[in-house]
Design an enzyme around this catalytic site. Structure first.
Site, PDB file in Angstrom:
ATOM      1  N   THR A 133     -19.819  -7.828  14.209  1.00 42.82           N
ATOM      2  CA  THR A 133     -19.068  -8.802  14.765  1.00 42.82           C
ATOM      3  C   THR A 133     -19.478  -8.829  16.271  1.00 42.82           C
ATOM      4  OG1 THR A 133     -16.878  -9.481  15.826  1.00 42.82           O
ATOM      5  CG2 THR A 133     -17.360  -7.034  15.269  1.00 42.82           C
ATOM      6  N   ASP A 135     -17.980 -10.530  18.151  1.00 43.88           N
ATOM      7  CA  ASP A 135     -16.557 -10.510  18.944  1.00 43.88           C
ATOM      8  C   ASP A 135     -16.426  -9.131  19.535  1.00 43.88           C
ATOM      9  OD1 ASP A 135     -16.291 -13.134  18.815  1.00 43.88           O
ATOM     10  OD2 ASP A 135     -15.172 -13.057  16.964  1.00 43.88           O
ATOM     11  N   ARG A 180     -12.299 -16.064  20.078  1.00 43.15           N
ATOM     12  CA  ARG A 180     -11.236 -16.811  20.415  1.00 43.15           C
ATOM     13  C   ARG A 180      -9.934 -15.741  21.001  1.00 43.15           C
ATOM     14  NH1 ARG A 180     -10.260 -21.921  19.425  1.00 43.15           N
ATOM     15  NH2 ARG A 180     -12.298 -22.318  18.825  1.00 43.15           N
ATOM     16  N   GLU A 235     -13.725 -19.586  24.505  1.00 41.30           N
ATOM     17  CA  GLU A 235     -13.234 -20.865  23.777  1.00 41.30           C
ATOM     18  C   GLU A 235     -11.801 -20.781  23.365  1.00 41.30           C
ATOM     19  OE1 GLU A 235     -15.114 -20.712  19.604  1.00 41.30           O
ATOM     20  OE2 GLU A 235     -15.080 -18.668  19.731  1.00 41.30           O
TER      21      GLU A 235
END
Lengths: 388, 388
Positions: A133, A135, A180, A235
């Site tokens: 990932t 993230d 996010r 974001e």
């Protein structure tokens, strides 16, 4: 008896997911318990459709291209499986003599991996997860493959935009970083700094409620001092009520679409402060850039791919290969096998000690933790302007 | 008698403007007619403030860093000079024994260069222009240093995003490229293609009026066929009345601010077609990326820097160093000296023969012209998915 191996990719690609695939294929090729090496072409969906491709015959020259191929060479999907799909899956595995199943992915894929393992209980089938990932929101492990390259991308990009803005200081640049809910990538932009006053000048993370007035105050102060300001934002910035700071632009039954945070904030700077501002949103480049791939990340991605094959063949199932950092001055890691239920669907966000008090920067602790992951040092830029 | 040399940077940086500076300094260092090598620290404004730094003592190791430094190492400005400023400039040149003056820049800087030369008439001062613009809108010459790297950046980025989208085809990506009036950079995204159906699938240039309905029709058709679509658009798209397709978000006495074209169009796709869409706007990265610098561009930038020094010392003035392509199979260039009034303020846009009939792509002629400028070939990606 020999069995076949199946490797499946889930969710969004990273700059090194194909490096893990390289690790899987090269390890499996030399393992005499493995017969065919199948790739599921198109994610979990491809399992049910039996869209399998025999990857074992790929020559070395071609395999090496995996190390610098973005996206995923076998495709991926965001397909959510139903309970009956898992039963069907077991039948397909048995029909194709698939004994070893590797799921490469993030939280969602590890959930799939865990459920597949449950469905295979009692069968001679071994299911292992490979972490992935950008993230970095997988729990338990120190970090996930994919993150190091995304971190290097945002750091190098912020440094380059910083050099541009410093040399022609006429505006505020708002750079939008992916992630996010978890601010790991946004935070990694701090690695761009070599000297005091280097970009990024401000960092806003999704872990902290975003305060518009404080933001404008911070930007104004830095603009008055420097003329050119670089801000990096996630974001997924939310206000104190947990709502996106960007109003939704469109709603469907299935999803809400928001505008870009960077556009929104640069417009806000123009309107409220009367200062020239621009937005930069590298977007998918942040996970697809090969030029800014981290060499450490790539090597670790290959390693976890290889380790997953070894684990499955050794009879482990329902585990994910983890990366642990070995304490000490020099950066070193080791892999381990983590029970899949410990990682399934737990989203790891940036801890408090990595965020500064005002919520507009990271701490030294974060930088020390993150630096080894981007690999080689960023380039050293020359500024005669600094010598005046 | 020896004289001093002054080098001035104007306008926005490129990925190789510092390579031209490297050419200037290394050439000037070995020229015995040149005494001190001054850099104007902060563009034309710095001339009037006599913000000069002696660059001649910089050691080689440090100078080499210029080749991979984005922005401009001596700063730049967008300062517009008045007529009296030019008279003042001549006095400053004489006071500082500056005999050779090099202006590095695009259309605006060449205008300054021409006016400075006029003001220096009758003096023993030689004024030479060094071309630079990512936008490639300088006339007469084949192309300008800075463009090749911007072209490589957009081509590599489009190829990478293309690989990402192909492997997980769930959305339309709208990538925004720099170049408000001239579509050269946007057009260069076409170099991303290696195989049929590779990204970019659609290219929209500022030279053609943008038709929203045709655009949506094109996107819908490709989405139905491929699932994942990559569109590259110029930041300066205009409708048939010559107005920006993005409504202005803010007006001041001095400027009008528009929103991002990529955001605008991805929102349009979501709202009108109900298709998931995202915007990617690498922005300043497109001119600041060192990892994606074109080696051909870098070498040519060094060359024009060196040639400018030689021209000034040889007594040329009021000229810009040009780049001409030598006809033939193999890419080859030569430099020339072009009277500055021939290049001053003429903006070169993409000619008709480089744009396809529907206005949603470039032609093979453009690709053949552009390919050598990005230098080494782009990476070859591996897709097992294509083999199914």
């Amino acid at each position: 008896m020999k069995g076949n191996l199946l490797v499946v990719h889930g969710g969004g690609p990273t700059a090194v997911i194909n490096s893990s695939l390289y690790g899987v294929i090269t390890e499996a090729k030399q393992n005499d318990k493995i017969d065919k090496i199948y790739g599921a072409i198109g994610g979990t969906e491809a399992i049910l459709k039996e869209n399998f491709l025999d990857l074992g015959k790929t020559n070395d020259e071609k395999l090496k291209r995996l190390l610098h191929t973005p996206g995923t060479a076998i495709g991926s999907s965001r397909f959510a499986l139903e309970q009956e799909d898992y039963q069907e899956m077991v039948k397909i595995f048995k029909k194709n003599n698939i004994k070893y199943v590797l799921f490469n992915g993030g939280n969602g894929s590890m959930d799939t991996c865990g459920k597949a393992e449950k469905a295979c209980e009692g069968e001679d089938i071994y299911v292992v997860g490979i972490p992935k990932t950008i993230d970095n929101d997988l729990s338990i492990i120190d970090h996930a493959p994919g993150f190091g390259s995304a971190a290097k991308y945002i750091a190098a990009t912020t440094a380059e935009i910083g050099a541009d803005v410093k040399s022609l200081p006429i505006h505020v640049c708002v750079i939008e970083a992916m992630g996010r809910n978890a601010g790991w990538i946004t935070a990694a932009s701090a690695l761009a700094r070599k000297n005091e006053k280097d970009a990024p000048h401000l960092i806003y993370l999704p872990e902290r409620p975003f305060d518009e007035e404080e933001f404008l105050e911070d930007v104004k102060k830095l603009y008055d001092e420097l003329g050119g300001v670089v801000v990096v934002v996630s974001e997924g910035l939310k206000n104190k009520d947990g709502e996106s700071i960007v109003p939704p632009i469109f709603k469907t039954e299935r999803a809400i679409y928001y505008g870009d945070v960077s556009s929104h904030l640069s417009n806000l700077i123009i309107k409220r402060l009367g200062i020239k501002a621009r937005s930069e949103k590298p977007g998918l480049s942040g996970r697809a850039s090969i030029a800014l791939q981290s060499n450490v990340d790539r090597e670790e991605a290959i390693l976890v791919g290889k380790e997953a094959v070894k684990a499955a063949v050794a009879g482990h199932t329902g585990v994910m290969v983890g990366i642990n950092r070995i304490p000490g001055q020099k950066y070193k890691i080791e892999t381990s096998l983590i029970p899949i239920e410990e990682v399934m669907m737990h989203e790891r966000v940036l801890p408090k000690e990595y965020i500064n008090e005002r919520g507009n920067d990271v701490t030294k602790e974060f930088i020390d933790w993150c630096r080894p992951l981007i690999g080689e040092d960023l380039l050293d830029f020359l500024s005669f302007k600094d010598e005046m």
